[in-house]
Design a protein around this motif. Structure first.
Motif, mmCIF file in Angstrom:
data_model
loop_
_atom_site.group_PDB
_atom_site.id
_atom_site.type_symbol
_atom_site.label_atom_id
_atom_site.label_comp_id
_atom_site.label_asym_id
_atom_site.label_seq_id
_atom_site.Cartn_x
_atom_site.Cartn_y
_atom_site.Cartn_z
ATOM 1 N N ASN A 1 19.752 -15.677 51.478
ATOM 2 C CA ASN A 1 18.925 -15.859 50.492
ATOM 3 C C ASN A 1 19.215 -15.145 49.172
ATOM 4 O OD1 ASN A 1 17.539 -17.742 51.963
ATOM 5 N ND2 ASN A 1 16.282 -16.478 52.373
ATOM 6 N N ALA A 2 19.991 -14.080 48.934
ATOM 7 C CA ALA A 2 20.582 -13.466 47.542
ATOM 8 C C ALA A 2 21.721 -14.063 47.269
ATOM 9 C CB ALA A 2 20.506 -12.196 47.547
ATOM 10 N N ALA A 3 23.031 -14.325 48.139
ATOM 11 C CA ALA A 3 24.742 -14.468 47.908
ATOM 12 C C ALA A 3 24.821 -15.454 47.804
ATOM 13 C CB ALA A 3 25.171 -14.089 49.367
ATOM 14 N N VAL A 4 24.185 -16.887 48.424
ATOM 15 C CA VAL A 4 24.560 -18.322 48.343
ATOM 16 C C VAL A 4 24.076 -18.810 47.474
ATOM 17 C CG1 VAL A 4 24.556 -20.473 49.014
ATOM 18 C CG2 VAL A 4 24.292 -18.473 51.019
ATOM 19 N N PRO A 5 22.631 -18.095 46.418
ATOM 20 C CA PRO A 5 22.211 -18.592 44.477
ATOM 21 C C PRO A 5 23.142 -17.903 43.998
ATOM 22 C CG PRO A 5 20.584 -18.209 46.372
ATOM 23 C CD PRO A 5 21.610 -18.135 47.140
ATOM 24 N N ARG A 6 23.617 -16.552 44.589
ATOM 25 C CA ARG A 6 24.488 -15.740 43.257
ATOM 26 C C ARG A 6 25.838 -16.448 42.951
ATOM 27 N NH1 ARG A 6 23.477 -10.641 45.610
ATOM 28 N NH2 ARG A 6 25.040 -11.017 46.842
ATOM 29 N N GLY A 7 26.631 -16.763 44.359
ATOM 30 C CA GLY A 7 27.870 -17.442 44.154
ATOM 31 C C GLY A 7 27.944 -18.986 43.886
ATOM 32 N N LEU A 8 27.036 -19.903 44.327
ATOM 33 C CA LEU A 8 26.640 -20.808 43.175
ATOM 34 C C LEU A 8 26.986 -21.273 41.429
ATOM 35 C CD1 LEU A 8 24.310 -23.394 45.887
ATOM 36 C CD2 LEU A 8 27.114 -23.337 45.770
ATOM 37 N N ALA A 9 25.926 -19.738 41.669
ATOM 38 C CA ALA A 9 26.225 -19.601 39.986
ATOM 39 C C ALA A 9 27.402 -19.235 39.048
ATOM 40 C CB ALA A 9 24.432 -18.492 39.419
ATOM 41 N N ARG A 10 28.115 -18.392 39.908
ATOM 42 C CA ARG A 10 29.250 -18.167 39.761
ATOM 43 C C ARG A 10 29.972 -18.907 40.298
ATOM 44 N NH1 ARG A 10 32.965 -15.652 42.398
ATOM 45 N NH2 ARG A 10 31.933 -15.754 44.972
ATOM 46 N N LEU A 11 30.270 -18.992 40.655
ATOM 47 C CA LEU A 11 31.193 -20.986 40.949
ATOM 48 C C LEU A 11 30.781 -22.316 40.169
ATOM 49 C CD1 LEU A 11 32.193 -20.319 44.559
ATOM 50 C CD2 LEU A 11 33.826 -19.604 42.720
ATOM 51 N N LEU A 12 29.716 -22.524 40.186
ATOM 52 C CA LEU A 12 29.392 -23.983 39.959
ATOM 53 C C LEU A 12 28.480 -23.353 38.392
ATOM 54 C CD1 LEU A 12 28.737 -25.167 43.031
ATOM 55 C CD2 LEU A 12 31.056 -25.856 41.754
ATOM 56 N N GLY A 13 28.345 -23.092 37.728
ATOM 57 C CA GLY A 13 27.569 -22.640 36.869
ATOM 58 C C GLY A 13 27.865 -23.364 35.716
ATOM 59 N N ASP A 14 28.789 -23.351 34.953
ATOM 60 C CA ASP A 14 29.843 -24.302 34.291
ATOM 61 C C ASP A 14 29.390 -26.024 34.108
ATOM 62 O OD1 ASP A 14 29.870 -21.811 33.320
ATOM 63 O OD2 ASP A 14 31.967 -22.282 33.123
ATOM 64 N N VAL B 1 28.660 -32.758 48.051
ATOM 65 C CA VAL B 1 28.779 -32.403 46.221
ATOM 66 C C VAL B 1 30.487 -32.596 45.919
ATOM 67 C CG1 VAL B 1 27.116 -31.281 45.796
ATOM 68 C CG2 VAL B 1 29.344 -29.894 46.786
ATOM 69 N N PRO B 2 30.804 -32.777 44.963
ATOM 70 C CA PRO B 2 32.874 -33.436 44.705
ATOM 71 C C PRO B 2 33.214 -31.887 44.803
ATOM 72 C CG PRO B 2 30.982 -34.530 43.054
ATOM 73 C CD PRO B 2 30.333 -33.666 43.865
ATOM 74 N N GLU B 3 32.738 -30.772 44.752
ATOM 75 C CA GLU B 3 32.799 -29.789 44.667
ATOM 76 C C GLU B 3 32.848 -28.827 45.694
ATOM 77 O OE1 GLU B 3 31.609 -31.314 40.102
ATOM 78 O OE2 GLU B 3 31.232 -30.372 41.983
ATOM 79 N N HIS B 4 33.558 -29.648 46.757
ATOM 80 C CA HIS B 4 32.456 -28.780 48.356
ATOM 81 C C HIS B 4 33.189 -27.449 48.555
ATOM 82 C CE1 HIS B 4 33.045 -28.359 52.661
ATOM 83 N NE2 HIS B 4 32.420 -29.213 52.907
ATOM 84 N N ALA B 5 35.034 -27.585 47.903
ATOM 85 C CA ALA B 5 35.670 -26.317 48.114
ATOM 86 C C ALA B 5 35.116 -25.411 47.300
ATOM 87 C CB ALA B 5 36.858 -26.598 48.171
ATOM 88 N N LEU B 6 33.697 -25.264 46.002
ATOM 89 C CA LEU B 6 33.556 -24.365 46.258
ATOM 90 C C LEU B 6 32.322 -23.766 46.485
ATOM 91 C CD1 LEU B 6 33.675 -25.663 41.746
ATOM 92 C CD2 LEU B 6 35.225 -23.794 43.514
ATOM 93 N N VAL B 7 31.580 -25.148 47.313
ATOM 94 C CA VAL B 7 30.599 -24.479 47.504
ATOM 95 C C VAL B 7 31.132 -23.884 49.098
ATOM 96 C CG1 VAL B 7 28.628 -25.609 49.449
ATOM 97 C CG2 VAL B 7 28.887 -26.659 46.637
ATOM 98 N N VAL B 8 32.233 -24.011 49.791
ATOM 99 C CA VAL B 8 32.259 -23.355 50.840
ATOM 100 C C VAL B 8 32.670 -21.862 50.242
ATOM 101 C CG1 VAL B 8 33.982 -23.715 52.682
ATOM 102 C CG2 VAL B 8 33.327 -25.347 52.129
ATOM 103 N N GLN B 9 33.655 -21.606 49.318
ATOM 104 C CA GLN B 9 33.374 -20.740 49.214
ATOM 105 C C GLN B 9 32.200 -19.500 49.118
ATOM 106 O OE1 GLN B 9 36.526 -20.119 46.019
ATOM 107 N NE2 GLN B 9 35.777 -17.801 45.036
ATOM 108 N N ALA B 10 31.906 -20.282 48.552
ATOM 109 C CA ALA B 10 29.559 -19.435 48.843
ATOM 110 C C ALA B 10 29.088 -19.923 49.541
ATOM 111 C CB ALA B 10 29.109 -20.404 47.536
ATOM 112 N N TYR B 11 30.135 -20.419 50.616
ATOM 113 C CA TYR B 11 29.178 -20.413 52.211
ATOM 114 C C TYR B 11 30.213 -19.047 52.834
ATOM 115 C CZ TYR B 11 25.337 -23.683 51.953
ATOM 116 O OH TYR B 11 24.212 -24.374 52.004
ATOM 117 N N ASN B 12 30.996 -18.991 52.205
ATOM 118 C CA ASN B 12 32.174 -18.247 53.268
ATOM 119 C C ASN B 12 31.616 -16.387 52.774
ATOM 120 O OD1 ASN B 12 33.685 -19.880 54.335
ATOM 121 N ND2 ASN B 12 34.651 -20.624 53.154
ATOM 122 N N ASP B 13 31.816 -16.487 51.370
ATOM 123 C CA ASP B 13 31.313 -15.106 50.979
ATOM 124 C C ASP B 13 30.026 -14.689 51.293
ATOM 125 O OD1 ASP B 13 33.165 -15.314 49.080
ATOM 126 O OD2 ASP B 13 32.566 -15.574 47.354
#
Length: 627
Positions: free
Chosen positions: A511-524, A544-556
């Motif tokens: 609950n801390a890492a996923v929102p942080r990763g999404l903000a870093r990768l998809l904040g713009d 979502v169209p930016e699926h690769a970035l979402v996967v990166q956030a989930y992996n992190d």
């Protein structure tokens, strides 16, 4: 039939040193001698004496077969109920627009599940097995009726807590009765066939039930609970009637005098009718060690709540209230140990059961479940998002991998224990397999192929089968029959604590890492509300169209959880190597000289009458002394 092998066929020379070192030389030389002591000097509660006498009464006949069949049928229906109502409860809470309460219900039921088994173990020992089973059945049925008839989400939550008490009790007490009737060499197989084998069928059947009785309707989920409020009592009734009949018959025949060995006075359960109500209450309170249970419960709650509240509390774990909860939890845990070891009149955790094997198994199981829940809590969500090329059927089949393979190999482990008469190195092998499986999960972050994901789940579940069955048998082998139920309950309690801590830590990290990763990768690209929607639904995150970035956030987010699961999977191997390697033979445990009498010569009503008569007729020497 279980437990009928002739003890004379045992190879005494193959037994470990710990089983023969305390025997005199004359007994060490005999291939038919028993291990350890004839008596361990432990007073036996009347509940244990009753079940031993009941087993003598059943003998070889149809009554024993009917009891066994009824217990197996009940555990099958119980397993089916668990597999379906876990789906129905989501729709029950959603129908009142309170789906988020599931998290609160989960914490409450986890506490109830862990704490109920020591209480039920005490009740089964002090009163009897069927009394404890009947109490569990009433709670189970009442809870299901409350949920089925609920008009508010509070009723759903209350009903689930009540039926959790009952369902935990049904599973635990039925397992204890199975252990009462089986020898060590068959114990693992009996455990697997009655508790794990139903999953091989119900994993698929439950899907058809939730589809046939649609959960997404008011009447659907209500009928989903209501039908099991009928089915479970019906399937368990024959076993209850047989057990109560067996106890009554044993008392009539005088079989209790045959099985009683240092039996305690009933005390609380059959309290003196002349005692005041206050004295009876205090005696009952002390006998079940209610204060000890409360201390364990509150310490458990204070330990878990900070993890569940950290994501909504200001400053997270630095919040003073959460810090205070951890401090209180530590104080309560220390108080629990002091109370149990020094002051409790009838401790729920008596010192005599904490032998080396018991301590090692408690450590293994608690750390095993901690490791498992670190990776499993969000594993399904992670796989669902990263494998967006999977169809729903493929995802469903993958989700069944661990359940089906784990259940199947529990049976395999039981068979191996029967023919090797050992459990220790089978268990260590399973623990090593789990390390390999956790390593495969970590590797899957870099290579999330279908083969890697399926293989990781399969290897972990197979290793877990060796571990779980091994610990259950080892703990029951290491204590006398009097302490078997309580030792098993404490093993389950510690396992629940380990699993809940792992789940809570995983929730805090996720609950801390996923929102942080999404903000870093998809904040713009997305607003805060849009990112919250992505985080809040795996369905949205998957498409979502930016699926690769979402996967990166989930992996992190998953990487540290997989690493922690891998690291914590190693210490149990050391504990496994330190356990005693008891011989699994025809006896009930490795401590007492007590054979399993089910189906053996000298059982049945006629044989019992003869044994009781022999006890009442003085020997020639005694007659001469009296003269």
């Amino acid at each position: 039939m279980i437990g009928l092998d002739n003890v004379a066929s045992l190879d005494h020379a193959s037994r470990p040193r710990s089983e023969t070192s305390e025997l005199p030389d004359s007994e060490k030389a005999s291939p038919t001698s028993h291990t350890r002591k004839d008596s361990v000097g432990v007073e036996q509660d009347q509940g244990v004496t009753k079940v031993e006498a009941t087993i003598l009464v059943f003998g070889r006949g149809w009554k024993f077969r009917l009891l066994w069949a009824s217990l197996c049928l009940m555990r099958y229906v119980y397993s089916l109920a668990n597999g379906t109502t876990s789906t129905y409860v989501q729709y029950a809470t959603s129908s009142f627009s309170e789906h988020t309460i599931l998290g609160t219900i989960s914490v409450a039921t986890l506490l109830v599940s862990g704490l109920s088994t020591p209480f039920l173990a005490k009740l089964a020992d002090l009163a009897s097995r069927p009394v404890a089973l009947l109490v569990a059945l009433v709670l189970f049925t009442l809870g299901y009726i409350i949920v089925a008839a609920s008009n508010t989400v509070d009723a759903v939550a209350g009903g689930e807590i009540i039926y959790t008490l009952g369902s935990t009790g049904l599973d635990f007490i039925a397992g204890i009765i199975v252990s009462d009737m089986t020898s060590l060499q068959w114990r693992g197989f009996a455990y697997a066939t009655t508790s794990a084998a139903p999953l091989l069928i119900n994993t698929w059947v439950s899907t058809f039930i939730t589809t046939g009785i649609s959960a997404n309707t008011a009447n659907g989920w209500r009928w989903g609970f209501g039908m099991f409020a009928i089915l479970v009592p019906v399937t368990l009734t024959p076993a209850l009637l047989l057990l109560f009949w067996g106890e009554r018959k044993a008392k009539t025949l005088g079989a209790l005098s045959v099985t009683a060995s240092g039996q305690k006075q009933p005390g609380v359960i059959q309290a003196n009718s002349g005692q005041s109500l206050a004295r009876k209450f205090i005696a009952s309170w002390n006998t079940i060690d209610a204060l000890g249970l409360l201390l364990i419960g509150f310490s458990f709650a204070m330990l878990l709540l900070p993890f569940t509240l950290s994501t909504i509390a200001k400053d997270g774990f630095r919040n003073p209230s959460l810090i205070a909860m951890f401090v209180v939890a530590g104080i309560l845990l220390i108080s629990t140990v002091i109370w149990e070891w020094k002051f409790a009149p009838h401790p729920i955790m008596p010192r005599r059961i904490w032998n080396r094997t018991m301590m090692c198994c408690v450590f293994m199981d608690s750390v095993y479940f901690l490791s498992s829940y670190l990776s499993l809590t969000y594993l399904a969500s992670w796989v669902y998002v990263i494998k967006n090329d999977w169809s729903l059927s493929k995802y469903t089949y993958w989700s069944y991998t661990q359940t089906v393979s784990g259940a199947a190999f529990c049976i395999v482990v039981g068979v191996l224990q029967r023919y090797t008469h050992r459990y220790k190195y089978l268990q260590v092998f399973g623990l090593c397999l789990r390390v390999v499986g956790q390593g495969l999960h970590l590797y899957a972050i870099q290579n999330p192929s279908t083969a890697v994901l399926v293989l990781a789940s399969f290897v972990i579940s197979v290793g877990g089968s060796f571990q779980i069955v091994g610990s259950s048998v080892a703990v029951q082998a290491s204590v006398p029959h009097q302490d078997m139920a309580l030792a098993s309950a404490l093993l389950g309690l510690c396992s629940s604590i380990g699993g809940s801590v792992g789940s809570a830590v995983a929730a805090a990290v996720w609950n801390a890492a996923v929102p942080r990763g999404l903000a870093r990768l998809l904040g713009d690209v997305y607003t805060d509300a849009e990112r919250a929607a992505i985080f809040g639904s795996v369905l949205v995150a998957r498409d979502v169209p930016e699926h690769a970035l979402v996967v990166q956030a989930y992996n992190d987010a998953m990487r540290p959880l997989f690493i922690a699961a891998l690291v914590t999977a190693v210490p149990p191997i050391v504990a496994g190597l330190l356990t005693e390697d008891f011989y699994l033979g025809t006896r009930h445990n490795a401590i007492e000289d007590k054979e399993i009498a089910v189906g053996a010569d000298g059982t049945g009503e006629e044989a019992i009458r003869a044994r009781v008569a022999a006890q009442t007729v003085p020997s020639e020497k005694q007659q001469g002394a009296m003269a």
